[in-house]
Design a protein around this motif. Structure first.
Motif, PDB file in Angstrom:
ATOM      1  N   MET A 159      15.675  74.508   1.295  1.00 36.83           N
ATOM      2  CA  MET A 159      14.921  74.710   0.083  1.00 36.83           C
ATOM      3  C   MET A 159      15.344  73.688  -0.978  1.00 36.83           C
ATOM      4  O   MET A 159      14.493  73.181  -1.701  1.00 36.83           O
ATOM      5  CB  MET A 159      15.134  76.130  -0.439  1.00 36.83           C
ATOM      6  N   VAL A 160      16.627  73.428  -1.035  1.00 38.13           N
ATOM      7  CA  VAL A 160      17.133  72.478  -2.021  1.00 38.13           C
ATOM      8  C   VAL A 160      16.565  71.082  -1.766  1.00 38.13           C
ATOM      9  O   VAL A 160      16.130  70.394  -2.694  1.00 38.13           O
ATOM     10  CB  VAL A 160      18.683  72.443  -1.995  1.00 38.13           C
ATOM     11  N   VAL A 161      16.557  70.694  -0.508  1.00 37.21           N
ATOM     12  CA  VAL A 161      16.048  69.364  -0.157  1.00 37.21           C
ATOM     13  C   VAL A 161      14.569  69.242  -0.530  1.00 37.21           C
ATOM     14  O   VAL A 161      14.141  68.215  -1.075  1.00 37.21           O
ATOM     15  CB  VAL A 161      16.266  69.070   1.344  1.00 37.21           C
ATOM     16  N   LEU A 162      13.795  70.287  -0.279  1.00 31.65           N
ATOM     17  CA  LEU A 162      12.373  70.248  -0.637  1.00 31.65           C
ATOM     18  C   LEU A 162      12.178  70.135  -2.147  1.00 31.65           C
ATOM     19  O   LEU A 162      11.306  69.403  -2.620  1.00 31.65           O
ATOM     20  CB  LEU A 162      11.655  71.483  -0.104  1.00 31.65           C
ATOM     21  N   ARG A 163      12.984  70.863  -2.908  1.00 30.92           N
ATOM     22  CA  ARG A 163      12.877  70.799  -4.367  1.00 30.92           C
ATOM     23  C   ARG A 163      13.307  69.427  -4.894  1.00 30.92           C
ATOM     24  O   ARG A 163      12.712  68.886  -5.830  1.00 30.92           O
ATOM     25  CB  ARG A 163      13.707  71.907  -5.027  1.00 30.92           C
ATOM     26  N   LEU A 164      14.348  68.853  -4.297  1.00 32.02           N
ATOM     27  CA  LEU A 164      14.762  67.500  -4.691  1.00 32.02           C
ATOM     28  C   LEU A 164      13.668  66.487  -4.352  1.00 32.02           C
ATOM     29  O   LEU A 164      13.382  65.578  -5.143  1.00 32.02           O
ATOM     30  CB  LEU A 164      16.067  67.115  -3.998  1.00 32.02           C
ATOM     31  N   LEU A 165      13.059  66.650  -3.191  1.00 33.09           N
ATOM     32  CA  LEU A 165      11.960  65.775  -2.797  1.00 33.09           C
ATOM     33  C   LEU A 165      10.790  65.912  -3.773  1.00 33.09           C
ATOM     34  O   LEU A 165      10.216  64.911  -4.229  1.00 33.09           O
ATOM     35  CB  LEU A 165      11.503  66.098  -1.371  1.00 33.09           C
ATOM     36  N   SER A 166      10.460  67.132  -4.124  1.00 34.23           N
ATOM     37  CA  SER A 166       9.364  67.381  -5.054  1.00 34.23           C
ATOM     38  C   SER A 166       9.648  66.755  -6.418  1.00 34.23           C
ATOM     39  O   SER A 166       8.788  66.098  -7.003  1.00 34.23           O
ATOM     40  CB  SER A 166       9.150  68.885  -5.205  1.00 34.23           C
ATOM     41  N   GLY A 167      10.860  66.945  -6.911  1.00 32.25           N
ATOM     42  CA  GLY A 167      11.231  66.349  -8.198  1.00 32.25           C
ATOM     43  C   GLY A 167      11.205  64.833  -8.159  1.00 32.25           C
ATOM     44  O   GLY A 167      10.761  64.180  -9.107  1.00 32.25           O
ATOM     45  N   SER A 168      11.658  64.268  -7.049  1.00 33.37           N
ATOM     46  CA  SER A 168      11.650  62.811  -6.899  1.00 33.37           C
ATOM     47  C   SER A 168      10.226  62.278  -6.879  1.00 33.37           C
ATOM     48  O   SER A 168       9.929  61.232  -7.469  1.00 33.37           O
ATOM     49  CB  SER A 168      12.363  62.414  -5.608  1.00 33.37           C
ATOM     50  N   ILE A 169       9.333  62.995  -6.200  1.00 36.94           N
ATOM     51  CA  ILE A 169       7.927  62.593  -6.175  1.00 36.94           C
ATOM     52  C   ILE A 169       7.332  62.638  -7.580  1.00 36.94           C
ATOM     53  O   ILE A 169       6.593  61.738  -7.989  1.00 36.94           O
ATOM     54  CB  ILE A 169       7.126  63.476  -5.193  1.00 36.94           C
ATOM     55  N   ILE A 200       8.927  62.315 -10.488  1.00 38.00           N
ATOM     56  CA  ILE A 200       9.480  61.218 -11.282  1.00 38.00           C
ATOM     57  C   ILE A 200       8.859  59.889 -10.867  1.00 38.00           C
ATOM     58  O   ILE A 200       8.494  59.067 -11.713  1.00 38.00           O
ATOM     59  CB  ILE A 200      11.016  61.186 -11.162  1.00 38.00           C
ATOM     60  N   PHE A 201       8.719  59.677  -9.558  1.00 38.15           N
ATOM     61  CA  PHE A 201       8.105  58.457  -9.058  1.00 38.15           C
ATOM     62  C   PHE A 201       6.666  58.331  -9.553  1.00 38.15           C
ATOM     63  O   PHE A 201       6.218  57.252  -9.957  1.00 38.15           O
ATOM     64  CB  PHE A 201       8.159  58.436  -7.523  1.00 38.15           C
ATOM     65  N   ALA A 202       5.945  59.447  -9.553  1.00 34.57           N
ATOM     66  CA  ALA A 202       4.558  59.444 -10.037  1.00 34.57           C
ATOM     67  C   ALA A 202       4.511  59.107 -11.526  1.00 34.57           C
ATOM     68  O   ALA A 202       3.600  58.399 -11.975  1.00 34.57           O
ATOM     69  CB  ALA A 202       3.900  60.792  -9.764  1.00 34.57           C
ATOM     70  N   ALA A 203       5.472  59.600 -12.287  1.00 31.85           N
ATOM     71  CA  ALA A 203       5.512  59.279 -13.719  1.00 31.85           C
ATOM     72  C   ALA A 203       5.715  57.784 -13.928  1.00 31.85           C
ATOM     73  O   ALA A 203       5.071  57.173 -14.793  1.00 31.85           O
ATOM     74  CB  ALA A 203       6.624  60.072 -14.397  1.00 31.85           C
ATOM     75  N   PHE A 204       6.592  57.177 -13.139  1.00 30.14           N
ATOM     76  CA  PHE A 204       6.786  55.735 -13.233  1.00 30.14           C
ATOM     77  C   PHE A 204       5.517  54.972 -12.860  1.00 30.14           C
ATOM     78  O   PHE A 204       5.171  53.974 -13.498  1.00 30.14           O
ATOM     79  CB  PHE A 204       7.949  55.276 -12.345  1.00 30.14           C
ATOM     80  N   VAL A 256      -3.365  59.670 -10.002  1.00 32.99           N
ATOM     81  CA  VAL A 256      -2.003  59.957  -9.550  1.00 32.99           C
ATOM     82  C   VAL A 256      -1.678  61.427  -9.817  1.00 32.99           C
ATOM     83  O   VAL A 256      -1.109  62.121  -8.972  1.00 32.99           O
ATOM     84  CB  VAL A 256      -0.987  59.034 -10.247  1.00 32.99           C
ATOM     85  N   ASN A 257      -2.057  61.910 -10.978  1.00 29.80           N
ATOM     86  CA  ASN A 257      -1.802  63.303 -11.334  1.00 29.80           C
ATOM     87  C   ASN A 257      -2.542  64.269 -10.411  1.00 29.80           C
ATOM     88  O   ASN A 257      -2.036  65.332 -10.067  1.00 29.80           O
ATOM     89  CB  ASN A 257      -2.202  63.549 -12.792  1.00 29.80           C
ATOM     90  N   THR A 258      -3.735  63.893 -10.003  1.00 28.24           N
ATOM     91  CA  THR A 258      -4.498  64.715  -9.071  1.00 28.24           C
ATOM     92  C   THR A 258      -3.783  64.811  -7.723  1.00 28.24           C
ATOM     93  O   THR A 258      -3.756  65.869  -7.097  1.00 28.24           O
ATOM     94  CB  THR A 258      -5.912  64.132  -8.886  1.00 28.24           C
ATOM     95  N   GLY A 259      -3.192  63.714  -7.293  1.00 30.85           N
ATOM     96  CA  GLY A 259      -2.401  63.735  -6.060  1.00 30.85           C
ATOM     97  C   GLY A 259      -1.217  64.681  -6.173  1.00 30.85           C
ATOM     98  O   GLY A 259      -0.859  65.370  -5.217  1.00 30.85           O
ATOM     99  N   LEU A 260      -0.616  64.729  -7.360  1.00 27.16           N
ATOM    100  CA  LEU A 260       0.500  65.650  -7.580  1.00 27.16           C
ATOM    101  C   LEU A 260       0.058  67.102  -7.517  1.00 27.16           C
ATOM    102  O   LEU A 260       0.847  67.986  -7.159  1.00 27.16           O
ATOM    103  CB  LEU A 260       1.148  65.387  -8.945  1.00 27.16           C
ATOM    104  N   ALA A 261      -1.194  67.354  -7.858  1.00 30.46           N
ATOM    105  CA  ALA A 261      -1.712  68.723  -7.802  1.00 30.46           C
ATOM    106  C   ALA A 261      -1.720  69.247  -6.375  1.00 30.46           C
ATOM    107  O   ALA A 261      -1.710  70.463  -6.158  1.00 30.46           O
ATOM    108  CB  ALA A 261      -3.116  68.775  -8.396  1.00 30.46           C
ATOM    109  N   LEU A 262      -1.731  68.372  -5.402  1.00 32.14           N
ATOM    110  CA  LEU A 262      -1.653  68.800  -4.001  1.00 32.14           C
ATOM    111  C   LEU A 262      -0.209  69.033  -3.566  1.00 32.14           C
ATOM    112  O   LEU A 262       0.063  69.923  -2.774  1.00 32.14           O
ATOM    113  CB  LEU A 262      -2.288  67.737  -3.097  1.00 32.14           C
ATOM    114  N   VAL A 263       0.699  68.227  -4.080  1.00 34.24           N
ATOM    115  CA  VAL A 263       2.102  68.307  -3.656  1.00 34.24           C
ATOM    116  C   VAL A 263       2.759  69.600  -4.134  1.00 34.24           C
ATOM    117  O   VAL A 263       3.460  70.265  -3.371  1.00 34.24           O
ATOM    118  CB  VAL A 263       2.888  67.081  -4.169  1.00 34.24           C
ATOM    119  N   GLY A 264       2.510  69.972  -5.381  1.00 28.83           N
ATOM    120  CA  GLY A 264       3.167  71.142  -5.970  1.00 28.83           C
ATOM    121  C   GLY A 264       2.970  72.433  -5.184  1.00 28.83           C
ATOM    122  O   GLY A 264       3.949  73.088  -4.806  1.00 28.83           O
ATOM    123  N   PRO A 265       1.727  72.829  -4.910  1.00 22.96           N
ATOM    124  CA  PRO A 265       1.515  74.067  -4.157  1.00 22.96           C
ATOM    125  C   PRO A 265       2.074  74.023  -2.736  1.00 22.96           C
ATOM    126  O   PRO A 265       2.567  75.029  -2.232  1.00 22.96           O
ATOM    127  CB  PRO A 265      -0.004  74.213  -4.131  1.00 22.96           C
TER     128      PRO A 265
END
Length: 80
Positions: free
Chosen positions: A1-11, A13-17, A31-40
């Motif tokens: 679970m931790v690894v998935l949350r770290l991956l999600s947070g990294s994605i 931050i990368f999207a913000a850049f 880019v934000n629309t793509g993030l809407a798929l990753v979160g759920p």
């Protein structure tokens, strides 16, 4: 679970850049629309892993309540 949350947070931050680098509202929206798929997907996966880890410690009625609660969250997200 931790690894998935770290991956999600990294994605995130990368999207913000990427949004900052593109410097255009239309492209940032894409880019934000793509993030809407990753979160759920991350939410469902981490919740599933957590529930599988504690499933033997919970009664069937408690698992049903958890399922009902998660269903209400998804219904609230989907409804306009």
């Amino acid at each position: 679970m931790v690894v998935l949350r770290l991956l999600s947070g990294s994605i995130e931050i990368f999207a913000a850049f990427i949004m900052f680098r593109l410097n255009q509202v239309e492209k940032a929206l894409m880019v934000n629309t793509g993030l809407a798929l990753v979160g759920p997907i991350i939410l469902i996966t981490t919740t599933s892993i957590g529930l599988l880890g504690i499933a033997d410690k919970l009664s069937v009625s408690k698992l049903c309540w958890i399922f009902i609660g998660v269903s209400c969250i998804f219904i609230g997200i989907v409804k306009k």
